[in-house]
Design a protein around this motif. Structure first.
Motif, short mmCIF file in Angstrom:
data_model
loop_
_atom_site.label_atom_id
_atom_site.label_comp_id
_atom_site.label_asym_id
_atom_site.label_seq_id
_atom_site.Cartn_x
_atom_site.Cartn_y
_atom_site.Cartn_z
N SER A 131 -18.48 -0.20 -38.40
CA SER A 131 -19.32 0.77 -37.70
C SER A 131 -19.70 0.28 -36.30
N ILE A 132 -20.09 -0.98 -36.19
CA ILE A 132 -20.47 -1.53 -34.88
C ILE A 132 -19.25 -1.62 -33.96
N ALA A 133 -18.07 -1.84 -34.53
CA ALA A 133 -16.85 -1.90 -33.72
C ALA A 133 -16.54 -0.57 -33.05
N LEU A 134 -17.11 0.52 -33.55
CA LEU A 134 -16.90 1.84 -32.95
C LEU A 134 -17.77 2.05 -31.71
N GLU A 135 -18.75 1.16 -31.50
CA GLU A 135 -19.59 1.25 -30.31
C GLU A 135 -18.73 1.02 -29.05
N GLN A 136 -19.06 1.72 -27.99
CA GLN A 136 -18.27 1.62 -26.76
C GLN A 136 -18.57 0.34 -25.98
N ASP A 137 -19.76 -0.20 -26.15
CA ASP A 137 -20.17 -1.34 -25.32
C ASP A 137 -20.50 -2.58 -26.14
N LYS A 138 -19.99 -2.67 -27.37
CA LYS A 138 -20.28 -3.82 -28.23
C LYS A 138 -18.98 -4.33 -28.85
N THR A 139 -18.93 -5.64 -29.06
CA THR A 139 -17.87 -6.23 -29.87
C THR A 139 -18.52 -6.87 -31.09
N VAL A 140 -17.76 -7.02 -32.16
CA VAL A 140 -18.34 -7.55 -33.39
C VAL A 140 -17.42 -8.63 -33.96
N LEU A 141 -18.05 -9.69 -34.42
CA LEU A 141 -17.35 -10.78 -35.09
C LEU A 141 -17.85 -10.82 -36.53
N LEU A 142 -16.94 -10.68 -37.48
CA LEU A 142 -17.26 -10.73 -38.91
C LEU A 142 -16.87 -12.10 -39.43
N VAL A 143 -17.86 -12.86 -39.90
CA VAL A 143 -17.63 -14.23 -40.37
C VAL A 143 -17.85 -14.28 -41.88
N ALA A 192 -13.18 -17.35 -44.46
CA ALA A 192 -13.92 -18.50 -44.99
C ALA A 192 -13.06 -19.75 -45.00
N GLY A 193 -11.77 -19.58 -45.23
CA GLY A 193 -10.91 -20.76 -45.38
C GLY A 193 -11.00 -21.32 -46.78
N LYS A 194 -10.65 -22.58 -46.93
CA LYS A 194 -10.58 -23.17 -48.27
C LYS A 194 -11.97 -23.60 -48.76
N SER A 195 -12.09 -23.69 -50.08
CA SER A 195 -13.33 -24.20 -50.66
C SER A 195 -13.39 -25.72 -50.48
N HIS A 196 -14.61 -26.25 -50.47
CA HIS A 196 -14.77 -27.70 -50.30
C HIS A 196 -16.04 -28.14 -51.01
N PRO A 220 -22.51 -11.67 -24.21
CA PRO A 220 -23.78 -10.95 -24.31
C PRO A 220 -23.69 -9.64 -25.08
N ASP A 221 -22.48 -9.10 -25.26
CA ASP A 221 -22.34 -7.82 -25.95
C ASP A 221 -21.91 -7.99 -27.41
N ARG A 222 -21.85 -9.22 -27.89
CA ARG A 222 -21.29 -9.46 -29.23
C ARG A 222 -22.36 -9.46 -30.31
N VAL A 223 -22.02 -8.80 -31.42
CA VAL A 223 -22.83 -8.83 -32.64
C VAL A 223 -22.04 -9.63 -33.68
N VAL A 224 -22.71 -10.54 -34.35
CA VAL A 224 -22.05 -11.37 -35.36
C VAL A 224 -22.60 -11.01 -36.73
N ILE A 225 -21.72 -10.54 -37.61
CA ILE A 225 -22.08 -10.22 -38.98
C ILE A 225 -21.58 -11.35 -39.87
N VAL A 226 -22.49 -12.01 -40.57
CA VAL A 226 -22.13 -13.17 -41.40
C VAL A 226 -22.33 -12.80 -42.87
#
Length: 299
Positions: A131-143, A192-196, A220-226
């Motif tokens: 949903s946030i990726a649909l914003e015109q002035d925002k980028t989103v990183l899903l971690v 996530a990568g491998k378990s440890h 400055p325009d990035r939202v991070v969803i963790v």
């Protein structure tokens, strides 16, 4: 110099010129083999960035299949779930970039969690990211920081690959090496990568802290969803709660106990902005939505 000597001299010069042409051609081929037709790489080299990292791997999300499974649609089609998550994300974005952001630490870092497994936190995290990726002035990183039971890539029906844990273990020298581009222009994903067995210590490390600070401040325009593990019984989530500015606690309607929610919230940083999403709602409210978002504020 007689005629024979002149002829030999000319032959030697021609031979040398031909050798230089071949060498020049080989040098050109060598450069083409390194850079291919990548104009970006050529431009970077011209700017003195010859040691730049290769571009991160791109992953293809089957957006049509995701839409069929009930996720937020990235097409122009109007769907109820898009409206529901539009209302949810609006408060999150207001907290991240509005007046309240000045009182929050890393206001654009949003952890999505639940009290116990199976309540829909990954479903919520993925939908928020779309949903946030649909914003015109925002980028989103899903971690995907649920390193014990990683579920983001599985939810997207993608192969798990090197990610957060490989970076924290030092197997990847730069966080950009595990940040995947997607076919959604404003969306990036870190698996996530491998378990440890030292996942708690790695998530509490200085390297994790530095990575989060880079997430929060580099763009400055990035939202991070963790996407984090459930709050009850897992140490990793409490550690991550000290790094994020907002928390979304997902509760399953008619299933999640109030006492569990209260206990879960007790593990969060009291200075965070805390919201609640009621998932798997059976009753549709008067405004037509089946999801609820409630803002608890920050102390």
């Amino acid at each position: 110099m007689n005629t024979i000597e002149r002829a030999l001299s000319k032959q030697e010069k021609d031979k040398k010129a031909k050798s230089d042409d071949v060498s020049s051609s080989q040098d050109s081929m060598s450069k083409d083999e390194v850079f291919g037709s990548n104009q970006v790489a050529t431009a970077n080299t011209a700017k003195g960035a010859s040691n730049a990292l290769p571009p991160p791997e791109s992953i293809e999300i089957d957006l049509f299949k995701m839409e069929e499974k009930g996720f937020v649609s990235t097409s122009a089609k109007r769907r109820l779930i898009n409206e529901e998550y539009r209302a949810i994300k609006r408060k999150i974005l207001d907290n991240a970039f509005g007046p309240l952001s000045k009182s929050l630490n890393n206001s654009n870092i949003i952890m999505v969690t639940s009290s116990r497994p199976g309540e829909g936190k990954t479903f919520t995290a993925v939908n928020l990211a779309l949903s946030i990726a649909l914003e015109q002035d925002k980028t989103v990183l899903l971690v995907d920081a649920d390193v014990l039971r990683p579920n983001v890539m599985r939810t997207l029906e993608l192969q798990n690959q090197d990610g957060l844990m490989e970076y924290l273990l030092g197997e990847k020298s730069d966080i950009a090496e595990v940040m995947c581009q997607t076919n959604v222009p404003n969306l990036r994903i870190i698996p996530a990568g491998k378990s440890h067995h030292l996942s708690t210590e790695l998530l509490a490390s200085e390297k994790m802290y530095e990575a989060v600070q880079e997430f929060a401040n580099r763009y400055p325009d990035r939202v991070v969803i963790v996407d984090t593990p459930p709050l009850l019984g897992i140490n990793e989530t409490a550690i991550l709660a000290n790094l994020a500015g907002q928390a979304i606690v997902v509760a399953e309607e008619q299933s999640t106990k109030i006492t569990d929610i209260q206990e879960a919230v007790g593990h969060l940083n009291p200075d965070m902005a805390i919201g609640f999403v009621v998932n798997k709602a059976q009753k549709i409210r008067k405004d037509g939505t089946g999801y609820g978002y409630y803002y608890a504020g920050a102390n």
